[in-house]
Design a protein around this motif. Structure first.
Motif, short mmCIF file in Angstrom:
data_model
loop_
_atom_site.label_atom_id
_atom_site.label_comp_id
_atom_site.label_asym_id
_atom_site.label_seq_id
_atom_site.Cartn_x
_atom_site.Cartn_y
_atom_site.Cartn_z
N ASP B 88 -3.65 -10.53 -5.83
CA ASP B 88 -4.58 -9.58 -4.90
C ASP B 88 -3.76 -8.62 -4.20
N THR B 91 -3.98 -5.53 -5.72
CA THR B 91 -5.13 -4.96 -5.90
C THR B 91 -5.44 -4.26 -4.54
N GLN B 92 -4.87 -5.17 -3.53
CA GLN B 92 -5.07 -4.44 -2.24
C GLN B 92 -4.57 -3.11 -1.94
N TYR B 94 -3.67 -0.92 -4.39
CA TYR B 94 -4.44 0.18 -5.08
C TYR B 94 -5.78 0.32 -4.24
N ASN B 95 -6.32 -0.55 -3.52
CA ASN B 95 -7.46 -0.16 -2.54
C ASN B 95 -6.99 0.30 -1.30
N ALA B 271 -8.91 -1.03 -15.35
CA ALA B 271 -8.26 -0.95 -13.89
C ALA B 271 -6.92 -0.58 -14.03
#
Lengths: 301, 301
Positions: B88, B91-92, B94-95, B271
């Motif tokens: 996570d 992922t965060q 990348y966001n 992704a």
């Protein structure tokens, strides 16, 4: 098999032959890694680093195109062909005064900025095709030490892989190391400016990335090779760390220090090598005296 | 001669065979340089980077020895075996939210700090001797893609020299790349923390030296090799620059993008690869579909 024909029979040659014999017996071929400094170890570094000539020529070219650059003492010295100014800047640095070196560094770092690495290599090739050593009167590519080239070949003939680990510019050496030393570009470790990736090409910047000297040599050797060398050859204080690195492991190892004590055939100096010569004595490193250990210094003369 | 037995006859295999034929005809052997990403290109990177497992195990070991570390969410997650927390965090990132990644980075960078590079290699070897993939249930060393290993061998059989250029840790990969891929340590380019030279040994620090991703891959390939590759294989946006680098010169060249579209035999995801897939279409790069181009994904199963 390649021999060591230009080495007198003596302690240095005996130490090399003994070490290579032990390495062949005890060390797997892929672990037989040898590293060589370049300036003063493989080729002549006096009266000035060969790369300095390459840089000063470029500064002179730049100041010819833009006369306002003469306000800067580095460009002024370059325009006047005053190589001594550059040598003095380095000497002052060693004496604790960095003012001239800082002026010099800015000019040097920007000298070839903005070229692709391929264009830079073309400039290097053009330089070596044209330039001659100021006192020896031969092309710089004829200024490699014949006994050291024989040593490179001797090690290779015994399963070693040779790398160059120099404070000189990585991309300044690469175009000529295959021809001069049989060492291909992927085995040349040296200093570099940073590179930018632009439109599929790599271009030189004026920002230093790293200076491959002292402990950095050990770090860069590991970074490149992923193995600890068992042989290291150098000639100055900047080579101490890699010589310590090579000799700190339990494997058979050899550290070889070239001593410049032959004012007739080459140059006679200890400046910049004082501590390495002390450590050679303290640590039992092998010292190769140019005067006493080499029958010939340069190929063919 | 090594073939491409695990590749279906199709556009990808045909493009490889055609390219290699042109390279053999037109490019000198020393210039036949191939570069391969590792995570997701040579071995499986899902459900998490293999190196993350290596790091999380160390964090769990550290928090077991020092329970006050549970105040830090990264160590807490490691102690709880909560790998999802780490996924996570990435992922965060990348966001656009780097808060968890920063906590993670500090822990990760210090996880193996203070070891000699040889001690670090021992830890890596111990990890690979013990750890298994969480869903495939086999040792991580059995998680290399068989068609890609065949491709490495095929290129080598045609005079190419293969390098790995990965965002993963250089010294994490080196101990196993010879066995898994036939690529020795000196041809592994990856990320690294800085190293300190202490008493003749190199020790890991907790300071990042460089992250070998994106344009840095092109810079590091040149730094290591001194030649522009003519073949580059990757699977994500981080490989775009090196694929552009390999294909920007006039020589025959090939960029190969592995597409993860096989949820049955491996994983199905885009992704992190969105832009590279677009560019592959725009630039005519070759796409290898796991589902359609590979008869087998993993060796022996």
């Amino acid at each position: 098999m390649a021999g060591l024909e230009s080495w007198h029979d003596g302690a240095a040659k005996a130490a090399i032959v003994d070490f290579v014999g032990r390495a062949v017996r005890d060390v797997a071929p892929q672990e037989r890694v040898a590293v060589f400094d370049n300036d003063g170890t493989l080729w002549c570094e006096k009266p000035a680093y060969i790369q300095l000539d390459f840089l000063v020529r470029r500064l002179a070219e730049q100041v010819a195109a833009d006369p306002t650059l003469t306000d800067n003492p580095a460009y002024r010295a370059a325009a006047a062909g005053d190589l001594a100014w550059f040598g003095d800047a380095v000497t002052q640095h060693y004496n604790g005064d960095d003012s001239a070196l800082k002026v010099l560094a800015g000019a040097v770092l920007s000298a070839y900025a903005g070229l692709t690495v391929e264009e830079h290599a073309e400039r290097v090739n053009a330089f070596f095709a044209d330039a001659t050593h100021p006192t020896l009167g031969v092309p710089y590519t004829a200024c490699g030490y014949r006994p050291m080239v024989e040593l490179l070949q001797y090690l290779e003939a015994h399963g070693f892989t040779n790398y160059i680990a120099s404070g000189g510019g990585r991309d300044f050496m690469r175009p000529i190391t295959t021809q001069m030393y049989g060492v291909p570009p992927e085995r040349v470790i040296g200093s570099s400016v940073g590179l930018d990736f632009v439109d599929g090409n790599l271009k030189t910047t004026s920002t230093p990335e790293f200076l491959n000297d002292g402990p950095v040599k050990a770090v860069r050797i590991w970074g490149r090779v992923g193995r600890r060398p068992i042989f290291a050859a150098g000639n100055s204080n900047g080579d101490i760390a890699m010589m310590e690195y090579a000799t700190a492991a339990p494997n058979p190892s050899l550290a070889l220090l070239v001593r410049h004590d032959d004012g007739e055939r080459e140059f006679d100096y200890v400046a910049g090598a004082e501590k390495s010569l002390q450590l050679a004595e303290a640590n039992g490193w092998t010292v190769a005296s140019m005067r006493n250990d080499w029958t010939t210094v340069f190929d063919g003369r």
